[in-house]
Write an enzyme that holds these catalytic residues in place. Structure first.
Site, PDB file in Angstrom:
ATOM      1  N   GLN A 135       0.667  -1.172  -0.016  1.00 34.74           N
ATOM      2  CA  GLN A 135      -0.006   0.130  -0.099  1.00 34.74           C
ATOM      3  C   GLN A 135       0.678   1.158   0.026  1.00 34.74           C
ATOM      4  O   GLN A 135       1.928   1.216   0.899  1.00 34.74           O
ATOM      5  CB  GLN A 135      -0.803  -0.021   1.243  1.00 34.74           C
ATOM      6  CG  GLN A 135      -1.655   1.354   1.201  1.00 34.74           C
ATOM      7  CD  GLN A 135      -2.441   1.081   2.702  1.00 34.74           C
ATOM      8  OE1 GLN A 135      -1.666   1.167   3.846  1.00 34.74           O
ATOM      9  NE2 GLN A 135      -3.693   1.349   2.968  1.00 34.74           N
ATOM     10  N   GLY A 136       0.641   2.279  -0.913  1.00 33.83           N
ATOM     11  CA  GLY A 136       1.315   3.424  -0.983  1.00 33.83           C
ATOM     12  C   GLY A 136       0.467   4.538  -0.685  1.00 33.83           C
ATOM     13  O   GLY A 136      -0.277   4.939  -1.652  1.00 33.83           O
ATOM     14  N   TYR A 137       0.353   5.003   0.483  1.00 33.14           N
ATOM     15  CA  TYR A 137      -0.451   6.219   0.917  1.00 33.14           C
ATOM     16  C   TYR A 137       0.378   7.154   1.413  1.00 33.14           C
ATOM     17  O   TYR A 137       0.391   8.371   0.809  1.00 33.14           O
ATOM     18  CB  TYR A 137      -1.379   5.704   2.154  1.00 33.14           C
ATOM     19  CG  TYR A 137      -2.719   4.997   1.613  1.00 33.14           C
ATOM     20  CD1 TYR A 137      -2.876   4.442   0.289  1.00 33.14           C
ATOM     21  CD2 TYR A 137      -3.790   5.106   2.421  1.00 33.14           C
ATOM     22  CE1 TYR A 137      -3.896   3.728  -0.018  1.00 33.14           C
ATOM     23  CE2 TYR A 137      -5.016   4.210   2.017  1.00 33.14           C
ATOM     24  CZ  TYR A 137      -4.836   3.583   0.790  1.00 33.14           C
ATOM     25  OH  TYR A 137      -6.194   3.058   0.304  1.00 33.14           O
ATOM     26  N   SER A 138       1.128   7.137   2.549  1.00 32.82           N
ATOM     27  CA  SER A 138       1.534   8.286   3.112  1.00 32.82           C
ATOM     28  C   SER A 138       3.270   8.577   2.399  1.00 32.82           C
ATOM     29  O   SER A 138       3.474   7.753   1.583  1.00 32.82           O
ATOM     30  CB  SER A 138       2.187   7.672   4.778  1.00 32.82           C
ATOM     31  OG  SER A 138       1.006   7.262   5.486  1.00 32.82           O
ATOM     32  N   SER A 170       4.330  -0.925   3.737  1.00 35.14           N
ATOM     33  CA  SER A 170       4.494  -2.168   4.223  1.00 35.14           C
ATOM     34  C   SER A 170       5.113  -3.292   3.437  1.00 35.14           C
ATOM     35  O   SER A 170       4.537  -3.503   2.475  1.00 35.14           O
ATOM     36  CB  SER A 170       3.054  -2.455   5.163  1.00 35.14           C
ATOM     37  OG  SER A 170       2.640  -1.785   5.674  1.00 35.14           O
ATOM     38  N   GLU A 259     -10.695  -0.558   7.100  1.00 34.49           N
ATOM     39  CA  GLU A 259      -9.405  -0.984   7.875  1.00 34.49           C
ATOM     40  C   GLU A 259      -9.638  -0.733   9.462  1.00 34.49           C
ATOM     41  O   GLU A 259      -9.307  -1.548  10.240  1.00 34.49           O
ATOM     42  CB  GLU A 259      -8.169  -0.167   7.270  1.00 34.49           C
ATOM     43  CG  GLU A 259      -6.867  -0.568   8.108  1.00 34.49           C
ATOM     44  CD  GLU A 259      -5.712   0.335   7.340  1.00 34.49           C
ATOM     45  OE1 GLU A 259      -6.065   1.553   7.038  1.00 34.49           O
ATOM     46  OE2 GLU A 259      -4.437   0.268   7.888  1.00 34.49           O
ATOM     47  N   GLU A 382      -5.131  10.835  17.447  1.00 32.71           N
ATOM     48  CA  GLU A 382      -5.759  12.272  17.599  1.00 32.71           C
ATOM     49  C   GLU A 382      -6.568  12.318  16.243  1.00 32.71           C
ATOM     50  O   GLU A 382      -7.572  13.080  16.591  1.00 32.71           O
ATOM     51  CB  GLU A 382      -4.442  13.309  17.641  1.00 32.71           C
ATOM     52  CG  GLU A 382      -3.739  13.179  18.813  1.00 32.71           C
ATOM     53  CD  GLU A 382      -2.930  11.831  19.252  1.00 32.71           C
ATOM     54  OE1 GLU A 382      -2.561  11.156  18.184  1.00 32.71           O
ATOM     55  OE2 GLU A 382      -2.867  11.696  20.373  1.00 32.71           O
TER      56      GLU A 382
END
Lengths: 398, 373
Positions: A135-138, A170, A259, A382
């Site tokens: 997964q390539g999100y951040s 990951s 998720e 948060e």
């Protein structure tokens, strides 16, 4: 028509014998925390022939993705059948035949947003364990503020030209393909110009670098895209973009909610070896359970964990009955904070022994350090509290 | 086991209860009760009984509505929302459960709300049935009860008292206890109302050589612990539900205030420091609500295994209510401290509810025992 009987008792028998015929005895009976996970993919090295055979046998009848339709490589089981399947797996102490981000994340996204051609092309590769996804999100500059992704994909006619970098991908160094959020429109407001793109990791210009964490482990990577050419289409109807172009944020949001619903109360640590927290703590020397502070923390943790398990059950039923929406942020917040508490207690119970990387308390220390990421990854605690206060409680923004 | 989600019937019951109580018993009723020195409103209780609430755990043969413990929890939760004072837990839950299998014409009285019960167990500052020291001396088929019971909920207004006394053994033992069902006006019984912070009926009851016979015994002689165990679990579950409703009521008041109160030219609900605390409180209430639903479910479906589920519920409900009322006063600021404002009522009932039928430590210890600590 399903391969399996629809009559519950017959179904249970069929499943039980399928497991006992195909999952070798050497794989069974290992406590959940110590099993070798089968990730699949082109570069995966099976820990044994038995592990490979079990994955293939399960995939052959769709049991690596029990609920997915048979047309896409699943077993097409109903909710009740899936429950029976899980029960029989537990009874046989059989390990999961395959785990992957394809099964957890990309599959659900494709099922919800993909075209028929995308589903028939990509999903069976996942269920057969042929392709391992990451997964390539951040990004280095887009953590909690995920929608500010800077990795850009320029329209070059028949392909996209991708440049940028992703972080916290990951197992990217073991993955074959990546599903990534990329900016396809730099003029649009930040949530509106993002697309959900599928990229072959073997493409020229893709590179990865593992990140070593405080736990000593490197489950995450940085992934770099340097003038990577991504075809607009992988075949008739198989766009490299899932959902509409520039509407990738919808897909990402759907997946994040999904998720969060999956995050549980936490297993409790490999050191327990299947024992209850009480049994484990009582087995310790040095009168650990005579310490009133440890005892009191353990009791409180046990109460909260049991109540959380009931909450997972209740929310699971609500999700099936129509969804829980933004309230799933509570599960993510509460479950991860609870898991951190559990590991703080285990470390405290282990005392000096638990401070060793690999001493009498096994891998508790690196696991404890790993739990600190639970309340950061997939949206920080948060951010979860923000979601609850704004979307659930509808507290004003200004 | 059935789902922890509300079923359609349960949703209807909750909505009906909420609709009725919002109109008939808002928090100002508690204020009026207090100011007029009455523990509860008998007219309101009569109406509740007519809707089948008093008979929620009484079989239909005995005139009840027999809706079960889950339903009793839903009703208690709704009563907690607006701090409704009533003999519901003492009579409709505890006594109805204790007497359910005793062939008793009194059940009809419980079901129609005309017969009020109280449970007299505790003798000191803390709950603990096994600690019972009060004696019931045997002589032939008769007993003589002497001793003092404290913190008897609904004790001053009750018509009858279920009292746990020692017929054998010594304080601290679960064996040797016997449960008696006595008319509150029997000779030798004297009651004095205690002025508790929640403005409800709690009494001290003194037994001075009270005569009883085998006919007054519920369950077996020396088997009182077993005779009362299920009823205590049922009462604890209902009280947990009330406390969770109380938490939800106090929280709604606080969240509402955060949306309208202005300071520093801003609505205070825009401050992230307050938003996150509100979101945390809501999360705690949600987790506790699951434990409440589970306790009701286990009492209905596997009553012999209910102790763990009930104690998780009571421990959680106690802790959550304490958090929510403390934050409720703090977030309201000065007005939260005034008697004129209702938040204080929530805080005071939460404290009494925390102690009644076992505090956090009592229930945490039961969880620990059940879980092998």
């Amino acid at each position: 028509m399903s391969r399996f009987s629809t009559e519950p008792d017959l179904f249970r028998q069929e499943i039980a014998s399928y497991i006992s015929d195909n999952c070798s005895a050497e794989l069974r009976g290992i406590p959940a925390g110590r099993r070798e996970v089968c990730w699949g993919g082109k570069r995966f090295r099976f820990s044994s022939d038995a592990q490979r055979d079990w994955m293939n046998a399960a995939a052959a009848v769709g049991l690596t993705a029990p609920r997915w339709p048979e047309a896409y490589g699943g077993a097409g089981l109903s909710r009740e059948q899936e429950k029976i399947f899980r029960e029989e797996m537990r009874k046989a102490k059989a390990p999961s035949p395959l785990e992957s981000f394809g099964l957890w994340m990309l599959g659900p996204a494709l099922l919800a947003f993909g075209t028929e051609e995308q589903k028939t092309h990509f999903l069976p590769q996942i269920t057969r364990g042929e392709i391992r996804w990451c997964q390539g999100y951040s990004e280095p500059g887009a953590g909690s503020d995920l929608a500010s992704v800077q990795t850009r994909a320029e329209d070059k006619g028949d392909h996209w030209l991708v440049n940028g970098s992703k972080i916290w991908t990951s197992y990217a160094n073991h993955a074959d393909w990546i599903f990534a959020l990329v900016r396809t429109d730099r003029e649009a407001p930040k949530h509106k110009g993002i697309s959900f793109m599928l990229i072959d990791m073997e493409s020229e210009g893709v590179s990865t670098k593992p990140i070593k964490l405080i736990s000593g482990m490197s489950p995450f990577c940085e992934t770099f895209f340097d003038n990577v050419k991504v075809p607009k289409s992988y075949g008739e109807g198989i766009s490299s973009i899932v959902g509409e172009q520039n509407r990738g944020w919808d897909v990402a949001k759907h997946l994040l909610t999904h998720e969060r619903t999956m995050i549980g109360g936490g297993g409790g640590g490999g050191i327990l070896g299947g024992r209850s927290l009480g049994d484990f703590l009582n087995s310790l020397e040095d009168g650990v359970m005579d310490d009133p502070v440890i005892r009191s923390e353990a009791m409180e943790l046990e109460i909260d964990s049991l109540a959380m398990a009931m909450t997972m059950e209740r929310y699971g039923d609500m999700a099936k009955a129509g969804g829980v929406g933004n309230a799933s942020a509570m599960l993510k917040y509460y479950g991860t904070e609870l898991n951190k508490r559990r590991y703080e207690l285990l470390m405290s119970a282990g005392g000096a022994y638990a401070t060793e990387w690999d001493g009498p308390f096994g891998s508790t220390a690196p696991e404890w350090l790993r739990t600190k990421a639970n309340s950061i990854e997939g949206g920080t605690s948060e951010v979860m509290l923000d979601i609850i206060s704004k979307r659930v409680l509808e507290l004003p923004s200004k | 086991m059935t789902t922890l989600m509300l079923t359609e019937d349960e949703t209807m019951l909750r909505d009906a209860a909420r609709g009725f109580l919002d109109g008939a018993a808002p928090v100002r009723n508690l204020r009026e009760n207090r100011d007029q020195g009455r523990a509860f409103d008998t007219g309101l209780w009569k109406e509740m009984a007519q809707m089948g609430w008093a008979g929620v755990l009484v079989s239909e043969d005995n005139g009840g509505s027999d809706m079960g413990h889950r339903a009793a929890g839903i009703l208690a939760e709704e009563m907690g929302q607006t701090l409704v004072a009533s003999p519901f837990i003492s009579s409709a839950v505890i006594a109805a459960t204790a007497l359910r299998n005793a062939a008793s014409d009194r059940l009809a009285g419980i079901a129609d709300g005309s017969l009020l019960y109280a449970l007299a167990v505790d003798e000191g500052a803390k709950h603990g049935p096994a600690k019972t020291a009060m004696s019931a001396e045997k002589s032939g088929n008769a007993f003589r009860l002497s001793g003092r019971k404290t913190f008897v909920a609904d004790g001053a207004s009750a018509d009858r008292v279920l009292v746990l006394a020692r017929t054998a053994g010594s304080a601290g033992e679960t064996e040797g206890l016997t449960l008696f069902d006595l008319d509150a006006s029997r000779a030798g019984i004297s009651r004095s109302a205690k002025n508790t912070v929640d403005s409800r009926d709690f009494a001290q009851i003194d037994f001075d050589g009270v005569e009883a016979t085998g006919d007054d015994v519920v369950g077996e002689v020396d088997g009182g612990h077993a005779a009362i165990a299920r009823a205590l679990n049922a009462g604890q579950a209902a009280l947990s539900a009330e406390l969770t409703g109380l938490s939800a009521g106090a929280f709604a008041m606080t969240a509402g205030y955060l949306k309208e109160r202005r300071q520093f030219d801003r609505i205070i609900g825009t401050f992230q420091a307050l938003q996150h605390r509100a979101a945390h409180m809501w999360s705690e209430i949600e987790v506790t609500a699951s434990a409440i639903a589970n306790a009701g479910r286990v009492l209905d479906e596997k009553p012999d295994e209910s102790e763990l589920a009930v104690s998780i519920a009571k421990a959680r409900a106690t802790k959550t209510a304490k958090l929510v009322v403390s934050e409720g006063v703090q977030m309201h600021g000065g007005i939260g401290m005034t008697d004129e404002f209702d938040m204080g009522f929530y805080m005071k009932r939460a404290r009494v509810g925390a102690e009644w039928l076992g505090d956090y430590g009592y229930h945490a210890a039961r969880v620990a025992r059940a879980r092998g600590f």
